[in-house]
Write a protein that holds these residues in place. Structure first.
Motif, short mmCIF file in Angstrom:
data_model
loop_
_atom_site.label_atom_id
_atom_site.label_comp_id
_atom_site.label_asym_id
_atom_site.label_seq_id
_atom_site.Cartn_x
_atom_site.Cartn_y
_atom_site.Cartn_z
N ARG A 188 -2.52 15.06 -8.68
CA ARG A 188 -3.57 14.33 -8.19
C ARG A 188 -2.89 13.07 -6.67
N VAL A 189 -2.51 13.18 -5.66
CA VAL A 189 -2.21 12.10 -5.09
C VAL A 189 -3.10 9.97 -4.81
N THR A 190 -2.42 9.88 -5.27
CA THR A 190 -2.82 8.21 -6.22
C THR A 190 -2.08 7.29 -5.72
N VAL A 191 -3.49 6.46 -4.61
CA VAL A 191 -3.02 5.23 -3.94
C VAL A 191 -2.79 4.16 -4.69
N MET A 192 -1.09 3.36 -4.35
CA MET A 192 -0.83 2.66 -4.90
C MET A 192 -1.53 0.46 -4.11
N ALA A 193 -2.48 -0.33 -4.49
CA ALA A 193 -2.25 -0.83 -4.06
C ALA A 193 -2.16 -2.66 -4.89
N SER A 194 -1.03 -3.46 -3.50
CA SER A 194 -1.17 -4.26 -4.62
C SER A 194 -1.44 -5.97 -3.77
N THR A 195 -1.33 -6.70 -4.04
CA THR A 195 -1.29 -8.24 -3.94
C THR A 195 0.31 -8.74 -3.57
N GLU A 196 1.17 -8.15 -3.96
CA GLU A 196 2.56 -8.67 -4.03
C GLU A 196 3.04 -8.29 -3.43
N GLY A 197 2.82 -7.50 -1.88
CA GLY A 197 3.34 -7.41 -0.80
C GLY A 197 4.97 -7.89 -0.53
N GLY A 198 6.04 -7.17 -0.25
CA GLY A 198 7.02 -7.72 0.75
C GLY A 198 7.75 -7.11 -0.91
N MET A 199 7.42 -7.26 -2.07
CA MET A 199 8.55 -6.93 -2.97
C MET A 199 8.47 -5.57 -3.86
N GLU A 200 9.48 -5.49 -4.13
CA GLU A 200 9.65 -3.74 -4.52
C GLU A 200 8.70 -3.37 -5.57
N ILE B 22 -10.59 12.31 0.18
CA ILE B 22 -11.35 10.88 -0.83
C ILE B 22 -12.60 10.39 0.35
N SER B 23 -12.86 9.13 -0.39
CA SER B 23 -14.19 8.92 0.28
C SER B 23 -14.07 6.73 1.06
N ALA B 24 -15.09 6.56 1.91
CA ALA B 24 -14.81 4.79 2.18
C ALA B 24 -15.02 4.16 1.23
N PHE B 25 -15.68 4.85 0.25
CA PHE B 25 -16.01 3.57 -1.13
C PHE B 25 -14.01 3.57 -2.11
N HIS B 26 -13.42 4.97 -1.58
CA HIS B 26 -12.02 4.18 -2.20
C HIS B 26 -11.45 3.27 -1.39
N ALA B 27 -11.84 3.07 -0.47
CA ALA B 27 -11.33 2.19 0.74
C ALA B 27 -11.58 1.31 0.33
N ARG B 28 -13.14 0.74 0.33
CA ARG B 28 -14.09 -0.92 -0.51
C ARG B 28 -13.70 -1.87 -1.88
N LYS B 29 -13.35 -0.04 -2.50
CA LYS B 29 -12.98 -0.35 -3.81
C LYS B 29 -11.27 -1.14 -3.92
N LEU B 30 -10.39 -0.58 -2.93
CA LEU B 30 -9.17 -1.40 -3.35
C LEU B 30 -9.09 -2.41 -2.07
N ALA B 31 -9.68 -2.11 -1.18
CA ALA B 31 -10.12 -3.64 -0.89
C ALA B 31 -10.14 -4.90 -1.27
N PHE B 32 -11.52 -4.57 -2.19
CA PHE B 32 -12.13 -5.97 -2.88
C PHE B 32 -11.19 -6.32 -3.84
N LEU C 79 1.05 -1.16 0.14
CA LEU C 79 0.16 0.17 0.65
C LEU C 79 1.05 0.83 -0.12
N GLY C 80 0.21 1.76 -0.87
CA GLY C 80 1.43 3.13 -0.77
C GLY C 80 0.67 4.25 -1.38
N LEU C 81 1.07 5.71 -1.18
CA LEU C 81 0.34 6.77 -1.35
C LEU C 81 1.04 7.98 -2.17
N LEU C 82 1.06 7.98 -3.32
CA LEU C 82 2.10 9.09 -3.64
C LEU C 82 1.68 10.56 -4.85
#
Length: 396
Positions: A129-141, A164-174, A119-122
């Motif tokens: 825009r501030v962009t949230v990035m997420a991936s199932t490949e944690g622990g890797m560069e 940001i809103s809760a639906f952003h978090a849900r979208k990434l979580a799903f 999980l990262g923000l930049l």
């Protein structure tokens, strides 16, 4: 400005991000005492340097060792691990072969890891825009994931008008395949976004973000970098700076309000304005050489700042010539010229110096340089300056 993992976790913890209990230690004895305060029976000892890939790294004096992150099962092993790290040079993919000296370790409680996520923000330059990035490949560069499996990186650009809103978090979580209470816990995204804005961050990265056996979401690592241009609003954060992690020349530049980045070329550059500095470096490459640095003295440069800039540039033993490229606006050309003459005399420059001036009071500036009695090579434009400095390096 970068900070260490333990500092990042302390900051994010204040915002409500779930982190494991841990303590920083400067000696092996302090590390053992830190471990004694933790529940155990599993402990993690982490080298604290400003570089990623610590776990896969190696110590310069022990190439067959266990790296800069070690999982142990006793207080005695914590002490032994700390002894093997503190005062040693850790080499990772990001440090290069020079490595970085480990002056402290972070002793942290163990964790029952079920899944590792990223999980990262930049600030995304494409969307601004501030962009949230997420991936199932944690622990890797994340760079390797982007190169080999770009489809595994989820991105959400946040509209600054609506936030940001809760639906952003849900979208990434799903998208990450989280279920049940894990989806609710992924409001960590909202928390990180708030921290990102309030602290004027450049990057906030948690890698890995883990799902524990109990289904909790925990930041197992943390990287936070701040926008240097906003640090004047956060005097408390400036106190987190670790000077030992910086190139001495870059540290001097920070103390003198200069924007300096050391490179591996042979031509030192002193320019006012970041865009002009980039163009100067590009044209040096075009004419067959390479820049030794990026240095922007800013629009309010004066004689003292010019002198300091020259001192920093010439402290690099690889510099064989210097190119000064100034467009006078607020900083008038005659003032810059006086600074160049003063710096050249005070520092006793022994490398060729090419100067291109343009803008306010340019003729007066050129006159000052011509009458200085110094071996300064004048240039009429940027191309002329680049050709002359490259020729000077090549001995032409």
């Amino acid at each position: 400005m970068n900070i260490h993992e333990y500092q990042a976790k302390e900051l994010l913890g204040r915002y409500g991000v779930a982190v494991l209990q841990g303590h920083v230690a400067w000696t092996a004895e302090e590390a053992a005492a830190a471990a004694a305060k933790l529940p155990g029976p599993v402990y993690v000892v982490k080298s604290q340097i400003h570089a990623g890939g610590r776990g896969a790294g190696r110590f310069a004096n022990d190439p067959n060792g266990k790296g800069g992150v070690r999982v142990v099962k006793s207080v005695e092993d914590v002490k032994a691990a700390a002894e093997a790290m503190i005062g040693k040079v850790l080499v990772t993919k990001q440090t290069g072969e020079a490595g970085k000296l480990v002056s402290r370790v972070y002793v942290e409680d163990g964790c029952d890891i079920k899944r590792e996520l990223y999980l990262g923000l930049l600030v995304d330059r494409d969307s601004s825009r501030v962009t949230v990035m997420a991936s199932t490949e944690g622990g890797m560069e994340i760079e390797e994931v982007a190169e080999h499996h770009p489809e595994k990186i989820l991105k959400v650009a946040i509209d600054p008008a609506s936030g940001i809103s809760a639906f952003h978090a849900r979208k990434l979580a799903f998208g990450l395949g989280l279920t049940g209470k894990q989806v609710g816990s992924f409001t960590i995204v909202l928390t990180l976004y708030a921290a990102f804005l309030e602290l004027d961050c450049a990057i906030v990265e948690i890698n890995p973000l883990v799902v524990t056996g109990a289904g909790e979401i925990v930041a197992l690592d943390a990287k936070v970098s701040f926008d240097d241009n906003a640090l004047f609003r956060h005097k408390d954060l400036e106190g987190l700076r670790d000077d030992s992690e910086m190139d001495p020349k870059e540290l001097d530049a920070v103390k003198n309000d200069l924007n300096y980045v050391a490179l591996d070329g042979e031509i030192g550059c002193m320019v006012n304005g970041a865009g002009l500095a980039m163009a100067t470096m590009d044209i040096i490459k075009l004419y067959g050489s390479s820049p030794a640095n990026f240095l922007d003295v800013g629009g309010t440069a004066n004689a003292a700042r010019v002198t300091e800039a020259f001192r920093i540039i010439t402290s690099d033993v690889n510099v064989k010539a210097i190119l000064v490229n100034i467009f006078g606006g607020i900083a008038k050309c005659d003032m810059i010229a006086n600074g160049i003459v003063e710096a050249s005399k005070n520092l006793k420059l022994s490398v060729p110096l090419v100067v291109r001036l343009e803008g306010t009071n340019v003729e007066l500036g050129k006159k000052i340089l011509a009458e200085s009695g110094l071996a300064i090579i004048p240039a009429e434009n940027l191309a002329d300056a680049a050709q002359k400095v490259v020729a000077a390096v090549k001995g032409a």
